[in-house]
Write an enzyme that holds these catalytic residues in place. Structure first.
Site: not given
Length: 305
Positions: A107-109, A209
């Site tokens: 998904e592009w956020l 991480d």
């Protein structure tokens, strides 16, 4: 610079996305070569792209075929974090394996800097309430580009010694960082049970991480995390890493401690857990981290004795 789709793996991914119902709208259903790619980052092994297909945008990672396992482990970690329901993570939309690359579309956020505040502190505490059957993970993964051994253990001290510190010290020796670091490291491995004596953490689901570069916020202020290296371990290991390279607000720590107070002795355990990451940076990025690794090992040995 934006470029039309060209490579085999790009075509393969677009075909996979088009074959998955509900991902692409009708405006994207035309030519199989549709799609515009813009490279936005990466390193020697992984390239990062923005993909636009019709009116839909994706965040794409591509890696050589022999790195496919690394991407699939990240996908599984994102799924586990998402299922826990505590933190916002990018949704995984699809992946593909081609002869020239393994690739995953997320998904592009629109992620802005910040968000490492009280909202994230409370959300991280909620994530850590999700617990596993032991220390480890159902598969190995990577911390950065370094393989991370996640074989199950019921003993946290043994897990951290044998699955975290020992492999990094062995890799450092193979990379030529011998002498005092190796001698001190061997002594440190013997001291890990003493350093963790009396500390009995639950096996919490970890991001794995969690430094400042892997957390941000959305426009509405919602904190979001990404690029995980998840496993079940001591929740303090996640919290310790947030302090390693800075970038988290005091409100983050206050909110976390209010939701999930820490046991006495955390500052020493923080040094132990972060020694793993400093050793990893030594192995990944070179001698600039040698003095810091050596100093941390010496500090821990002094505390053990």
């Amino acid at each position: 610079m934006a470029t039309p789709v060209a490579d085999s793996w790009q075509l393969t991914l677009i075909a996979a996305l088009k074959a998955t119902p509900g991902i692409l709208g009708a405006a994207s259903s035309g030519n199989g070569r549709a799609g515009t790619w813009t490279r936005i980052g990466g390193n020697g092994s992984v390239s990062v792209w923005a993909l636009a297909v019709g009116g839909t945008r994706f965040f794409v990672k591509a890696a050589p075929p022999d790195r496919a396992d690394m991407l699939s482990a990240e996908v599984e970690a994102l799924a586990a974090l998402g299922e826990a329901g505590a933190l916002r993570v990018p949704q995984v939309y699809g992946g593909a394996q081609a002869k020239d690359a393994a690739v995953v579309a997320l998904e592009w956020l629109d992620i802005a800097d910040g968000g490492r505040d009280a909202m994230l502190g409370r959300a991280l505490a909620a994530l850590h309430a999700a617990q596993g059957p032991g220390f480890g993970w159902h598969r190995d993964n990577h911390i950065g580009m370094t393989p991370q051994d996640n074989a199950w253990s019921d003993d946290w001290a043994a897990f951290f010694r044998d699955r975290r510190l020992a492999p990094q010290l062995a890799l450092a020796a193979r990379n030529g960082y011998t002498g005092s670091l190796v001698r001190g490291g061997e002594a440190l491995l013997r001291c890990v049970p003493a350093l963790l004596d009396g500390h009995h953490p639950a096996p919490s689901l970890l991001h794995g991480d969690l430094w400042a570069g892997n957390a941000g916020r959305l426009a509405d202020g919602t904190p979001v995390v990404f690029d995980p290296a998840s496993y079940y371990g001591d929740r303090e290991a996640d919290l310790a890493m947030t302090e390693l390279f800075g970038g988290f607000a005091p409100e983050f720590y206050a909110a976390y401690a209010e939701a999930a107070p820490l046991a006495p002795g955390y500052p020493l355990r923080r040094t132990l857990y972060n020694c793993y990451h400093v050793l990893n940076h030594l192995n990944l990025f070179g001698a600039a981290y040698f003095a810091r690794a050596e100093s941390m090992v010496a500090e821990l040995l002094a505390a053990a004795h």
